[in-house]
Enzyme design. Structure first.
Site, mmCIF file in Angstrom:
data_model
loop_
_atom_site.group_PDB
_atom_site.id
_atom_site.type_symbol
_atom_site.label_atom_id
_atom_site.label_comp_id
_atom_site.label_asym_id
_atom_site.label_seq_id
_atom_site.Cartn_x
_atom_site.Cartn_y
_atom_site.Cartn_z
ATOM 1 N N TYR A 99 -2.149 -8.265 -7.196
ATOM 2 C CA TYR A 99 -2.618 -6.895 -7.104
ATOM 3 C C TYR A 99 -1.583 -5.826 -7.105
ATOM 4 O O TYR A 99 -0.379 -6.269 -7.067
ATOM 5 C CB TYR A 99 -3.636 -6.534 -5.729
ATOM 6 C CG TYR A 99 -3.364 -6.850 -4.621
ATOM 7 C CD1 TYR A 99 -2.061 -7.119 -4.212
ATOM 8 C CD2 TYR A 99 -4.343 -7.198 -3.634
ATOM 9 C CE1 TYR A 99 -1.719 -7.577 -2.881
ATOM 10 C CE2 TYR A 99 -4.115 -7.771 -2.361
ATOM 11 C CZ TYR A 99 -2.651 -8.041 -1.936
ATOM 12 O OH TYR A 99 -2.578 -8.226 -0.935
ATOM 13 N N GLU A 100 -1.849 -4.539 -7.107
ATOM 14 C CA GLU A 100 -0.749 -3.361 -7.225
ATOM 15 C C GLU A 100 0.162 -3.575 -8.524
ATOM 16 O O GLU A 100 1.280 -3.338 -8.520
ATOM 17 C CB GLU A 100 -0.149 -3.360 -6.062
ATOM 18 C CG GLU A 100 -0.952 -3.082 -4.766
ATOM 19 C CD GLU A 100 -1.697 -2.014 -4.927
ATOM 20 O OE1 GLU A 100 -1.601 -0.967 -5.578
ATOM 21 O OE2 GLU A 100 -2.570 -1.914 -4.044
ATOM 22 N N GLY A 101 -0.531 -3.958 -9.516
ATOM 23 C CA GLY A 101 0.342 -4.366 -10.828
ATOM 24 C C GLY A 101 0.629 -5.681 -10.686
ATOM 25 O O GLY A 101 1.442 -6.135 -9.798
#
Length: 585
Positions: free
Chosen positions: A436-438
Protein backbone atom coordinates in the site's frame (compact mmCIF):
# COMPACT_ATOMS: atom_id res chain seq x y z
CA UNK A 1 -3.53 -13.38 24.69
CA UNK A 2 0.25 -13.18 24.75
CA UNK A 3 2.38 -12.04 21.84
CA UNK A 4 5.91 -10.79 21.45
CA UNK A 5 6.82 -8.45 24.30
CA UNK A 6 8.08 -5.04 23.28
CA UNK A 7 10.69 -2.88 24.98
CA UNK A 8 11.25 0.45 23.27
CA UNK A 9 14.98 0.83 22.42
CA UNK A 10 15.23 4.23 24.11
CA UNK A 11 19.00 4.34 24.35
CA UNK A 12 19.36 3.43 20.66
CA UNK A 13 16.83 6.11 19.76
CA UNK A 14 18.63 8.74 21.81
CA UNK A 15 21.94 7.69 20.28
CA UNK A 16 20.59 8.48 16.82
CA UNK A 17 18.78 11.68 17.83
CA UNK A 18 21.39 13.18 20.13
CA UNK A 19 24.69 11.81 18.83
CA UNK A 20 24.43 10.66 15.22
CA UNK A 21 22.13 13.46 14.00
CA UNK A 22 23.03 15.98 16.73
CA UNK A 23 19.40 17.10 16.66
CA UNK A 24 19.51 19.21 19.86
CA UNK A 25 22.07 21.51 18.21
CA UNK A 26 19.81 21.82 15.14
CA UNK A 27 16.85 22.63 17.39
CA UNK A 28 18.79 25.44 19.04
CA UNK A 29 19.38 26.94 15.58
CA UNK A 30 15.68 26.82 14.71
CA UNK A 31 13.48 29.41 16.43
CA UNK A 32 10.34 27.26 16.60
CA UNK A 33 12.27 24.48 18.40
CA UNK A 34 14.78 26.62 20.29
CA UNK A 35 13.26 25.85 23.71
CA UNK A 36 13.43 22.08 23.18
CA UNK A 37 16.42 20.33 24.71
CA UNK A 38 17.65 16.74 24.82
CA UNK A 39 16.28 16.15 28.32
CA UNK A 40 12.76 17.21 27.38
CA UNK A 41 12.88 15.12 24.22
CA UNK A 42 14.03 12.11 26.26
CA UNK A 43 11.04 12.53 28.59
CA UNK A 44 8.69 12.55 25.59
CA UNK A 45 10.26 9.32 24.33
CA UNK A 46 10.00 7.67 27.76
CA UNK A 47 6.30 8.48 28.03
CA UNK A 48 5.68 7.22 24.51
CA UNK A 49 7.59 4.03 25.31
CA UNK A 50 5.41 3.38 28.34
CA UNK A 51 2.24 3.75 26.25
CA UNK A 52 3.57 1.49 23.48
CA UNK A 53 4.86 -1.29 25.72
CA UNK A 54 2.25 -1.23 28.49
CA UNK A 55 -0.95 -0.31 26.61
CA UNK A 56 -0.54 -1.22 22.94
CA UNK A 57 1.69 -4.30 22.85
CA UNK A 58 -0.61 -6.38 25.13
CA UNK A 59 -3.48 -5.77 22.67
CA UNK A 60 -1.58 -6.91 19.56
CA UNK A 61 -2.03 -10.70 19.59
CA UNK A 62 -5.63 -10.52 20.80
CA UNK A 63 -6.50 -7.97 18.14
CA UNK A 64 -5.04 -10.30 15.51
CA UNK A 65 -7.24 -13.21 16.64
CA UNK A 66 -10.39 -11.17 17.22
CA UNK A 67 -10.13 -8.82 14.25
CA UNK A 68 -12.75 -6.20 13.39
CA UNK A 69 -16.47 -6.90 13.11
CA UNK A 70 -18.81 -5.40 10.48
CA UNK A 71 -22.55 -5.20 11.06
CA UNK A 72 -24.92 -3.28 8.78
CA UNK A 73 -22.41 -0.59 7.89
CA UNK A 74 -20.84 -0.27 11.34
CA UNK A 75 -17.40 -1.53 12.36
CA UNK A 76 -16.33 -2.57 15.85
CA UNK A 77 -12.61 -2.70 16.56
CA UNK A 78 -11.01 -5.39 18.77
CA UNK A 79 -11.35 -5.30 22.53
CA UNK A 80 -9.24 -2.61 24.12
CA UNK A 81 -8.59 -0.63 20.94
CA UNK A 82 -11.12 2.10 21.72
CA UNK A 83 -9.85 2.53 25.29
CA UNK A 84 -6.25 2.65 24.07
CA UNK A 85 -7.15 5.34 21.57
CA UNK A 86 -8.80 7.43 24.28
CA UNK A 87 -5.63 7.15 26.36
CA UNK A 88 -3.62 8.20 23.31
CA UNK A 89 -5.78 11.28 22.77
CA UNK A 90 -5.83 12.19 26.46
CA UNK A 91 -2.03 12.08 26.40
CA UNK A 92 -1.95 14.68 23.63
CA UNK A 93 -0.04 12.39 21.25
CA UNK A 94 -1.96 13.25 18.02
CA UNK A 95 -0.98 16.92 18.45
CA UNK A 96 2.73 16.24 19.04
CA UNK A 97 4.15 17.68 15.80
CA UNK A 98 1.26 19.99 14.84
CA UNK A 99 1.23 23.76 14.72
CA UNK A 100 0.29 25.40 18.06
CA UNK A 101 -1.97 27.74 16.07
CA UNK A 102 -4.26 24.73 15.61
CA UNK A 103 -3.86 23.26 19.07
CA UNK A 104 -0.64 21.34 18.38
CA UNK A 105 2.41 21.03 20.60
CA UNK A 106 4.82 22.27 17.93
CA UNK A 107 7.45 19.57 18.50
CA UNK A 108 9.70 18.30 15.67
CA UNK A 109 8.71 15.64 13.17
CA UNK A 110 11.78 13.78 14.42
CA UNK A 111 10.05 13.06 17.74
CA UNK A 112 6.83 12.16 15.96
CA UNK A 113 8.72 9.62 13.85
CA UNK A 114 10.26 8.10 16.99
CA UNK A 115 6.78 7.90 18.52
CA UNK A 116 5.37 6.08 15.50
CA UNK A 117 8.28 3.65 15.33
CA UNK A 118 7.21 2.54 18.81
CA UNK A 119 3.50 2.43 17.96
CA UNK A 120 4.06 0.33 14.83
CA UNK A 121 6.41 -2.05 16.64
CA UNK A 122 3.96 -2.58 19.48
CA UNK A 123 0.74 -2.84 17.47
CA UNK A 124 0.81 -2.17 13.73
CA UNK A 125 -2.94 -2.70 13.29
CA UNK A 126 -3.92 -0.21 15.99
CA UNK A 127 -1.39 2.37 14.78
CA UNK A 128 -3.06 2.37 11.37
CA UNK A 129 -5.96 4.42 12.76
CA UNK A 130 -4.04 7.50 13.96
CA UNK A 131 -1.26 6.99 11.41
CA UNK A 132 -3.01 8.89 8.60
CA UNK A 133 -4.19 11.80 10.74
CA UNK A 134 -0.99 13.82 10.53
CA UNK A 135 -0.97 13.60 6.74
CA UNK A 136 -4.58 14.81 6.69
CA UNK A 137 -3.59 17.69 8.95
CA UNK A 138 -0.73 18.65 6.61
CA UNK A 139 -3.00 18.42 3.57
CA UNK A 140 -5.71 20.63 5.09
CA UNK A 141 -3.19 23.08 6.52
CA UNK A 142 -1.56 23.47 3.11
CA UNK A 143 -4.53 23.31 0.72
CA UNK A 144 -7.73 23.66 2.73
CA UNK A 145 -9.83 26.83 2.59
CA UNK A 146 -9.98 28.99 5.69
CA UNK A 147 -13.52 27.75 6.32
CA UNK A 148 -12.53 24.08 6.13
CA UNK A 149 -9.52 24.68 8.34
CA UNK A 150 -11.65 26.37 10.99
CA UNK A 151 -14.23 23.60 10.84
CA UNK A 152 -11.97 20.55 10.83
CA UNK A 153 -8.29 21.16 11.63
CA UNK A 154 -8.50 21.44 15.41
CA UNK A 155 -10.57 18.27 15.63
CA UNK A 156 -7.99 16.36 13.57
CA UNK A 157 -5.05 17.81 15.50
CA UNK A 158 -6.57 16.87 18.86
CA UNK A 159 -7.42 13.36 17.69
CA UNK A 160 -11.11 13.93 18.38
CA UNK A 161 -11.72 13.00 14.73
CA UNK A 162 -9.70 10.60 12.60
CA UNK A 163 -9.15 10.78 8.84
CA UNK A 164 -8.90 8.54 5.78
CA UNK A 165 -7.33 8.73 2.35
CA UNK A 166 -9.89 7.50 -0.20
CA UNK A 167 -8.05 6.77 -3.44
CA UNK A 168 -8.40 3.20 -4.66
CA UNK A 169 -11.25 1.88 -6.80
CA UNK A 170 -11.73 -1.74 -7.75
CA UNK A 171 -11.03 -1.27 -11.46
CA UNK A 172 -8.14 1.15 -11.01
CA UNK A 173 -5.72 -0.07 -8.34
CA UNK A 174 -2.61 2.09 -8.48
CA UNK A 175 -3.64 3.76 -11.75
CA UNK A 176 -5.33 6.83 -10.29
CA UNK A 177 -5.98 8.21 -13.75
CA UNK A 178 -8.77 5.64 -14.11
CA UNK A 179 -10.76 6.81 -11.08
CA UNK A 180 -14.50 7.29 -11.73
CA UNK A 181 -15.94 8.69 -8.48
CA UNK A 182 -17.90 11.83 -9.39
CA UNK A 183 -18.30 15.18 -7.66
CA UNK A 184 -21.12 17.49 -8.81
CA UNK A 185 -20.99 21.15 -7.69
CA UNK A 186 -23.95 22.58 -5.79
CA UNK A 187 -25.06 26.22 -5.66
CA UNK A 188 -24.05 26.55 -1.98
CA UNK A 189 -20.39 25.79 -2.78
CA UNK A 190 -20.44 22.17 -1.67
CA UNK A 191 -20.20 19.18 -4.00
CA UNK A 192 -22.16 15.95 -4.19
CA UNK A 193 -19.89 12.89 -4.26
CA UNK A 194 -20.94 9.53 -5.70
CA UNK A 195 -18.84 6.42 -6.18
CA UNK A 196 -17.19 3.49 -4.44
CA UNK A 197 -13.72 3.07 -2.95
CA UNK A 198 -11.94 -0.06 -1.73
CA UNK A 199 -9.04 -0.80 0.63
CA UNK A 200 -9.78 2.26 2.77
CA UNK A 201 -7.90 1.93 6.06
CA UNK A 202 -10.08 3.10 8.93
CA UNK A 203 -12.96 3.98 6.63
CA UNK A 204 -15.34 3.03 9.44
CA UNK A 205 -14.62 2.27 13.11
CA UNK A 206 -15.75 2.98 16.67
CA UNK A 207 -12.75 5.01 17.85
CA UNK A 208 -14.13 8.47 16.99
CA UNK A 209 -17.62 9.80 16.37
CA UNK A 210 -16.67 11.53 13.14
CA UNK A 211 -14.27 10.53 10.34
CA UNK A 212 -12.85 13.01 7.83
CA UNK A 213 -12.66 11.32 4.42
CA UNK A 214 -10.35 12.92 1.82
CA UNK A 215 -11.68 11.62 -1.48
CA UNK A 216 -10.15 11.78 -4.97
CA UNK A 217 -12.89 12.26 -7.54
CA UNK A 218 -13.85 14.02 -10.80
CA UNK A 219 -15.85 17.15 -11.47
CA UNK A 220 -18.14 17.11 -14.54
CA UNK A 221 -15.72 19.16 -16.64
CA UNK A 222 -12.64 17.17 -15.60
CA UNK A 223 -10.05 16.33 -18.26
CA UNK A 224 -9.09 12.65 -18.51
CA UNK A 225 -6.35 11.01 -16.47
CA UNK A 226 -4.71 12.31 -13.33
CA UNK A 227 -4.98 15.91 -14.61
CA UNK A 228 -8.71 15.72 -13.96
CA UNK A 229 -8.68 14.64 -10.32
CA UNK A 230 -10.04 16.85 -7.56
CA UNK A 231 -9.80 16.36 -3.80
CA UNK A 232 -12.93 16.63 -1.68
CA UNK A 233 -13.38 16.50 2.10
CA UNK A 234 -16.37 14.31 2.93
CA UNK A 235 -17.16 13.97 6.66
CA UNK A 236 -18.97 10.99 8.12
CA UNK A 237 -21.11 13.45 10.12
CA UNK A 238 -22.14 16.79 8.62
CA UNK A 239 -21.62 20.10 10.47
CA UNK A 240 -25.29 20.15 11.54
CA UNK A 241 -24.87 16.76 13.23
CA UNK A 242 -26.75 14.67 10.67
CA UNK A 243 -25.16 11.56 9.10
CA UNK A 244 -23.67 12.07 5.67
CA UNK A 245 -24.52 9.72 2.81
CA UNK A 246 -21.40 7.61 3.35
CA UNK A 247 -21.64 3.89 4.01
CA UNK A 248 -19.18 1.10 4.73
CA UNK A 249 -20.33 -1.88 2.62
CA UNK A 250 -17.97 -4.34 4.28
CA UNK A 251 -14.45 -5.02 5.52
CA UNK A 252 -11.78 -7.24 4.01
CA UNK A 253 -10.69 -10.54 5.54
CA UNK A 254 -6.94 -10.12 5.29
CA UNK A 255 -3.65 -11.94 5.71
CA UNK A 256 -2.53 -9.56 8.46
CA UNK A 257 -3.20 -6.33 10.39
CA UNK A 258 -6.58 -7.84 11.19
CA UNK A 259 -7.30 -5.29 13.89
CA UNK A 260 -7.21 -2.55 11.25
CA UNK A 261 -10.51 -2.14 9.41
CA UNK A 262 -9.89 -2.20 5.65
CA UNK A 263 -13.18 -0.93 4.29
CA UNK A 264 -15.26 -0.86 1.13
CA UNK A 265 -16.80 2.63 1.13
CA UNK A 266 -19.79 3.88 -0.84
CA UNK A 267 -20.59 7.57 -1.34
CA UNK A 268 -24.25 8.04 -2.33
CA UNK A 269 -24.54 11.71 -3.19
CA UNK A 270 -22.52 12.55 -0.09
CA UNK A 271 -21.89 16.18 0.77
CA UNK A 272 -18.31 17.40 0.61
CA UNK A 273 -16.15 20.45 -0.04
CA UNK A 274 -13.22 20.93 -2.40
CA UNK A 275 -9.74 20.91 -0.91
CA UNK A 276 -7.49 23.06 -3.08
CA UNK A 277 -8.18 23.93 -6.69
CA UNK A 278 -10.43 21.98 -9.07
CA UNK A 279 -8.54 19.35 -11.09
CA UNK A 280 -5.49 19.85 -8.82
CA UNK A 281 -6.47 17.23 -6.29
CA UNK A 282 -3.53 14.93 -6.85
CA UNK A 283 -1.06 17.67 -5.92
CA UNK A 284 -3.01 18.28 -2.71
CA UNK A 285 -3.27 14.58 -1.97
CA UNK A 286 0.47 14.07 -2.46
CA UNK A 287 1.05 16.09 0.71
CA UNK A 288 -0.84 13.37 2.56
CA UNK A 289 0.61 10.53 0.49
CA UNK A 290 4.22 11.53 1.12
CA UNK A 291 3.55 11.74 4.86
CA UNK A 292 1.90 8.31 4.65
CA UNK A 293 4.91 6.83 2.83
CA UNK A 294 7.19 7.86 5.67
CA UNK A 295 4.70 6.32 8.10
CA UNK A 296 4.70 3.07 6.12
CA UNK A 297 8.49 2.98 6.18
CA UNK A 298 8.32 3.24 9.96
CA UNK A 299 6.08 0.18 9.98
CA UNK A 300 8.94 -1.80 8.47
CA UNK A 301 11.37 -0.41 11.06
CA UNK A 302 8.95 -1.21 13.87
CA UNK A 303 8.58 -4.83 12.78
CA UNK A 304 12.35 -5.16 12.45
CA UNK A 305 12.94 -3.80 15.94
CA UNK A 306 10.48 -6.06 17.76
CA UNK A 307 11.55 -9.08 15.69
CA UNK A 308 15.23 -8.42 16.36
CA UNK A 309 14.99 -7.89 20.11
CA UNK A 310 12.89 -11.01 20.61
CA UNK A 311 14.95 -13.20 18.28
CA UNK A 312 18.09 -12.16 20.16
CA UNK A 313 16.49 -12.97 23.50
CA UNK A 314 15.28 -16.38 22.30
CA UNK A 315 18.63 -17.23 20.71
CA UNK A 316 20.35 -16.81 24.08
CA UNK A 317 17.71 -18.85 25.91
CA UNK A 318 17.44 -21.77 23.46
CA UNK A 319 20.17 -24.43 23.74
CA UNK A 320 20.68 -26.72 20.74
CA UNK A 321 23.72 -28.72 19.56
CA UNK A 322 27.33 -27.82 20.16
CA UNK A 323 28.80 -24.71 18.57
CA UNK A 324 32.18 -24.87 16.74
CA UNK A 325 33.62 -22.53 19.37
CA UNK A 326 32.20 -23.45 22.76
CA UNK A 327 31.87 -21.10 25.70
CA UNK A 328 31.06 -23.94 28.12
CA UNK A 329 32.84 -27.13 26.92
CA UNK A 330 31.12 -29.38 29.47
CA UNK A 331 27.59 -28.29 28.61
CA UNK A 332 25.29 -30.67 26.75
CA UNK A 333 24.41 -27.99 24.20
CA UNK A 334 25.13 -24.35 23.48
CA UNK A 335 22.77 -21.38 23.07
CA UNK A 336 21.87 -21.11 19.41
CA UNK A 337 23.25 -17.56 19.56
CA UNK A 338 26.71 -19.17 19.67
CA UNK A 339 26.28 -20.89 16.29
CA UNK A 340 27.77 -18.99 13.30
CA UNK A 341 24.61 -19.27 11.20
CA UNK A 342 22.52 -17.70 13.95
CA UNK A 343 25.15 -15.06 14.74
CA UNK A 344 25.10 -13.99 11.12
CA UNK A 345 21.29 -13.83 11.13
CA UNK A 346 21.12 -11.85 14.34
CA UNK A 347 23.82 -9.38 13.33
CA UNK A 348 22.03 -8.90 10.01
CA UNK A 349 18.80 -8.05 11.81
CA UNK A 350 20.58 -5.70 14.21
CA UNK A 351 22.52 -3.90 11.48
CA UNK A 352 19.42 -3.45 9.32
CA UNK A 353 17.45 -2.12 12.28
CA UNK A 354 20.07 0.35 13.43
CA UNK A 355 20.89 1.58 9.93
CA UNK A 356 17.25 2.09 9.03
CA UNK A 357 16.64 4.01 12.23
CA UNK A 358 19.33 6.51 11.27
CA UNK A 359 17.83 6.93 7.78
CA UNK A 360 14.24 7.23 9.02
CA UNK A 361 15.08 9.74 11.70
CA UNK A 362 17.26 11.68 9.25
CA UNK A 363 14.30 11.91 6.85
CA UNK A 364 12.22 13.39 9.67
CA UNK A 365 15.01 15.83 10.50
CA UNK A 366 15.08 16.91 6.85
CA UNK A 367 11.32 17.53 7.02
CA UNK A 368 11.87 19.78 10.01
CA UNK A 369 14.71 21.61 8.26
CA UNK A 370 12.78 22.05 5.01
CA UNK A 371 9.91 23.72 6.87
CA UNK A 372 11.55 25.61 9.72
CA UNK A 373 15.31 26.11 9.43
CA UNK A 374 16.23 29.81 9.28
CA UNK A 375 19.02 29.24 6.73
CA UNK A 376 17.54 29.16 3.19
CA UNK A 377 20.48 27.06 1.97
CA UNK A 378 19.68 24.38 4.57
CA UNK A 379 15.99 24.51 3.67
CA UNK A 380 16.76 24.13 -0.02
CA UNK A 381 19.14 21.20 0.53
CA UNK A 382 16.59 19.41 2.69
CA UNK A 383 13.87 20.03 0.11
CA UNK A 384 16.11 18.58 -2.62
CA UNK A 385 16.97 15.44 -0.64
CA UNK A 386 13.48 14.57 0.60
CA UNK A 387 11.94 13.57 -2.77
CA UNK A 388 14.84 11.17 -3.32
CA UNK A 389 14.77 9.80 0.21
CA UNK A 390 10.99 9.24 0.44
CA UNK A 391 10.67 6.32 -2.05
CA UNK A 392 13.82 4.74 -0.58
CA UNK A 393 12.39 4.91 2.93
CA UNK A 394 9.06 3.46 1.83
CA UNK A 395 10.45 0.62 -0.29
CA UNK A 396 13.68 -0.30 1.50
CA UNK A 397 12.22 -0.17 5.01
CA UNK A 398 9.17 -2.25 4.14
CA UNK A 399 11.17 -4.88 2.25
CA UNK A 400 13.64 -5.29 5.09
CA UNK A 401 10.81 -5.17 7.62
CA UNK A 402 9.17 -8.15 5.97
CA UNK A 403 12.37 -10.02 5.14
CA UNK A 404 13.71 -9.32 8.61
CA UNK A 405 10.58 -10.62 10.30
CA UNK A 406 10.78 -13.76 8.19
CA UNK A 407 14.48 -14.12 8.96
CA UNK A 408 13.75 -13.72 12.67
CA UNK A 409 11.10 -16.45 12.47
CA UNK A 410 13.89 -18.77 11.32
CA UNK A 411 15.63 -18.25 14.68
CA UNK A 412 12.68 -19.94 16.43
CA UNK A 413 12.65 -22.77 13.91
CA UNK A 414 9.41 -24.74 14.01
CA UNK A 415 8.27 -22.85 17.09
CA UNK A 416 8.29 -19.65 15.04
CA UNK A 417 5.65 -21.07 12.70
CA UNK A 418 3.25 -21.52 15.62
CA UNK A 419 0.90 -18.64 16.43
CA UNK A 420 1.51 -18.69 20.18
CA UNK A 421 5.16 -17.72 19.72
CA UNK A 422 4.12 -14.38 18.21
CA UNK A 423 6.64 -13.85 15.41
CA UNK A 424 4.43 -15.30 12.66
CA UNK A 425 1.95 -12.46 13.19
CA UNK A 426 4.67 -9.93 12.45
CA UNK A 427 5.56 -11.75 9.23
CA UNK A 428 1.93 -11.53 8.14
CA UNK A 429 1.44 -7.96 9.32
CA UNK A 430 4.65 -6.66 7.74
CA UNK A 431 3.81 -7.97 4.26
CA UNK A 432 1.16 -5.39 3.44
CA UNK A 433 3.55 -2.47 3.85
CA UNK A 434 5.31 -3.45 0.61
CA UNK A 435 2.00 -2.98 -1.23
CA UNK A 436 0.00 0.00 0.00
CA UNK A 437 0.80 3.71 -0.41
CA UNK A 438 2.32 2.86 -3.78
CA UNK A 439 3.81 -0.58 -4.26
CA UNK A 440 7.55 -0.91 -3.88
CA UNK A 441 7.85 -1.35 -7.64
CA UNK A 442 6.12 2.01 -8.08
CA UNK A 443 8.47 3.56 -5.54
CA UNK A 444 11.46 2.32 -7.56
CA UNK A 445 10.05 3.81 -10.76
CA UNK A 446 9.36 7.08 -8.92
CA UNK A 447 12.95 7.23 -7.66
CA UNK A 448 14.65 6.41 -10.95
CA UNK A 449 12.33 7.68 -13.68
CA UNK A 450 10.93 10.75 -11.92
CA UNK A 451 13.67 11.79 -9.51
CA UNK A 452 17.20 10.66 -10.41
CA UNK A 453 17.15 10.74 -14.21
CA UNK A 454 15.04 13.86 -15.01
CA UNK A 455 17.01 16.02 -12.56
CA UNK A 456 20.19 15.66 -14.56
CA UNK A 457 23.00 15.35 -12.06
CA UNK A 458 21.22 17.40 -9.38
CA UNK A 459 19.60 14.62 -7.37
CA UNK A 460 22.65 12.37 -7.74
CA UNK A 461 24.91 15.17 -6.53
CA UNK A 462 22.62 15.85 -3.57
CA UNK A 463 22.88 12.26 -2.36
CA UNK A 464 26.57 12.01 -3.17
CA UNK A 465 27.25 15.24 -1.31
CA UNK A 466 25.87 13.83 1.92
CA UNK A 467 28.05 10.72 1.63
CA UNK A 468 31.09 12.81 0.66
CA UNK A 469 30.70 14.92 3.80
CA UNK A 470 30.93 11.81 5.96
CA UNK A 471 33.86 10.41 4.01
CA UNK A 472 35.77 13.66 4.49
CA UNK A 473 35.76 13.22 8.27
CA UNK A 474 35.95 9.41 8.43
CA UNK A 475 38.69 8.62 5.91
CA UNK A 476 41.47 10.41 7.82
CA UNK A 477 40.78 8.33 10.94
CA UNK A 478 42.86 5.09 10.84
CA UNK A 479 40.28 3.05 12.77
CA UNK A 480 37.60 3.96 10.22
CA UNK A 481 39.64 4.10 7.03
CA UNK A 482 38.97 0.56 5.79
CA UNK A 483 35.22 0.93 6.15
CA UNK A 484 35.33 4.46 4.75
CA UNK A 485 37.11 3.16 1.65
CA UNK A 486 34.34 0.56 1.23
CA UNK A 487 31.75 3.34 1.32
CA UNK A 488 33.86 5.35 -1.14
CA UNK A 489 33.89 2.39 -3.54
CA UNK A 490 30.13 1.99 -3.17
CA UNK A 491 29.57 5.70 -3.83
CA UNK A 492 31.79 5.73 -6.91
CA UNK A 493 30.02 2.67 -8.29
CA UNK A 494 26.59 4.18 -7.62
CA UNK A 495 27.45 7.49 -9.29
CA UNK A 496 28.96 5.71 -12.30
CA UNK A 497 26.01 3.33 -12.71
CA UNK A 498 23.52 6.19 -12.47
CA UNK A 499 25.39 8.24 -15.10
CA UNK A 500 25.60 5.26 -17.44
CA UNK A 501 21.92 4.51 -16.99
CA UNK A 502 21.06 8.07 -18.00
CA UNK A 503 23.24 7.72 -21.10
CA UNK A 504 21.97 4.25 -22.06
CA UNK A 505 18.32 5.24 -21.64
CA UNK A 506 18.66 7.35 -24.76
CA UNK A 507 18.90 4.24 -26.92
CA UNK A 508 16.89 1.86 -24.72
CA UNK A 509 13.85 3.71 -23.40
CA UNK A 510 12.60 0.75 -21.32
CA UNK A 511 15.90 0.28 -19.52
CA UNK A 512 15.19 2.55 -16.51
CA UNK A 513 11.93 0.68 -15.83
CA UNK A 514 13.67 -2.71 -16.05
CA UNK A 515 16.38 -1.89 -13.55
CA UNK A 516 14.57 0.60 -11.28
CA UNK A 517 14.28 -1.93 -8.45
CA UNK A 518 18.01 -2.64 -8.59
CA UNK A 519 18.93 1.04 -8.48
CA UNK A 520 16.57 1.70 -5.57
CA UNK A 521 18.14 -1.16 -3.61
CA UNK A 522 21.61 0.11 -4.46
CA UNK A 523 20.63 3.61 -3.34
CA UNK A 524 19.29 2.20 -0.11
CA UNK A 525 22.47 0.22 0.52
CA UNK A 526 24.62 3.27 -0.19
CA UNK A 527 22.65 5.28 2.34
CA UNK A 528 22.83 2.43 4.85
CA UNK A 529 26.59 2.45 4.35
CA UNK A 530 26.57 6.18 5.12
CA UNK A 531 24.44 5.55 8.24
CA UNK A 532 26.68 2.72 9.51
CA UNK A 533 29.86 4.71 8.89
CA UNK A 534 28.50 7.82 10.60
CA UNK A 535 27.33 5.76 13.58
CA UNK A 536 30.71 4.01 13.79
CA UNK A 537 32.49 7.35 13.83
CA UNK A 538 30.29 8.67 16.62
CA UNK A 539 30.81 5.50 18.67
CA UNK A 540 34.57 5.43 18.01
CA UNK A 541 36.76 6.00 21.04
CA UNK A 542 33.97 5.51 23.58
CA UNK A 543 34.97 2.94 26.18
CA UNK A 544 31.60 1.69 27.40
CA UNK A 545 30.58 -1.82 26.34
CA UNK A 546 27.40 -0.37 24.82
CA UNK A 547 29.45 1.60 22.28
CA UNK A 548 31.59 -1.44 21.55
CA UNK A 549 28.43 -3.26 20.51
CA UNK A 550 27.58 -0.32 18.24
CA UNK A 551 30.98 -0.60 16.60
CA UNK A 552 30.56 -4.33 16.08
CA UNK A 553 27.07 -3.86 14.63
CA UNK A 554 28.06 -1.13 12.20
CA UNK A 555 31.21 -3.05 11.27
CA UNK A 556 29.10 -6.08 10.42
CA UNK A 557 26.86 -3.96 8.21
CA UNK A 558 29.82 -2.49 6.36
CA UNK A 559 31.69 -5.80 6.03
CA UNK A 560 28.82 -8.19 5.31
CA UNK A 561 25.87 -6.21 3.95
CA UNK A 562 27.21 -3.19 2.08
CA UNK A 563 28.95 -5.42 -0.53
CA UNK A 564 25.48 -6.41 -1.78
CA UNK A 565 25.44 -3.06 -3.56
CA UNK A 566 27.86 -4.27 -6.23
CA UNK A 567 25.69 -7.03 -7.83
CA UNK A 568 22.74 -4.61 -7.70
CA UNK A 569 24.77 -1.99 -9.56
CA UNK A 570 25.94 -4.60 -12.06
CA UNK A 571 22.30 -5.34 -12.89
CA UNK A 572 21.64 -1.63 -13.45
CA UNK A 573 24.18 -1.69 -16.28
CA UNK A 574 22.45 -4.32 -18.42
CA UNK A 575 21.94 -2.43 -21.65
CA UNK A 576 21.13 -4.89 -24.38
CA UNK A 577 19.99 -7.64 -22.01
CA UNK A 578 16.44 -8.43 -23.06
CA UNK A 579 13.48 -8.76 -20.73
CA UNK A 580 11.22 -10.87 -22.97
CA UNK A 581 7.47 -10.38 -23.06
CA UNK A 582 5.41 -13.03 -21.30
CA UNK A 583 3.41 -15.45 -23.43
CA UNK A 584 -0.29 -15.81 -22.85
CA UNK A 585 -1.05 -18.69 -20.46
Amino acid sequence: MSGLPYRAPLRDMRFVIEEVLDAPAAWRETPVFAELDAGTAAQVLEQAAAFASEVLAPLNAGGDLQGCRWDDGRVTTPSGFREAYRTFVDGGWPALACDPAWGGQGLPQLLNVALYEMLHAANHAWAMYPGLAHGAYECLKTHGSAELQQRYLRHVVSGEWLATMCLTEAHAGSDLGLLRTKAVPRPDGSVQVSGSKIFISGGEHDLTDNIVHLVLCRLPDAPPGTRGLSLVLVPKVLPDGTPNRVRCDGIEKKMGIKGSATCMMRFEGATGWLVGEPHRGLAAMFVMMNAARLQVGLQGLGHLEIATQNALRYAHERHQMRAPQRSAPDAEADPIAAHPAMRRTLWTLAAWTEGLRVLGYWAAQLLDESEHHPDPVRRERAARLLPVLTPVVKALFTRLGFEGSSLALQVWGGHGYVHETGIEQHVRDARIAMIYEGTNEIQAIDLVVRKLLPDGAGAVQAVAGIVEEELAVSLPQPALATHARAVRQALDGWCDATRRLADDAGSDAELPWRVAEDLLQATGLLLLGWAWLRSARVAHGRQEAWYERKRRCTGFGLDWLLPDIHPALARVQTRGVALPPLPQP
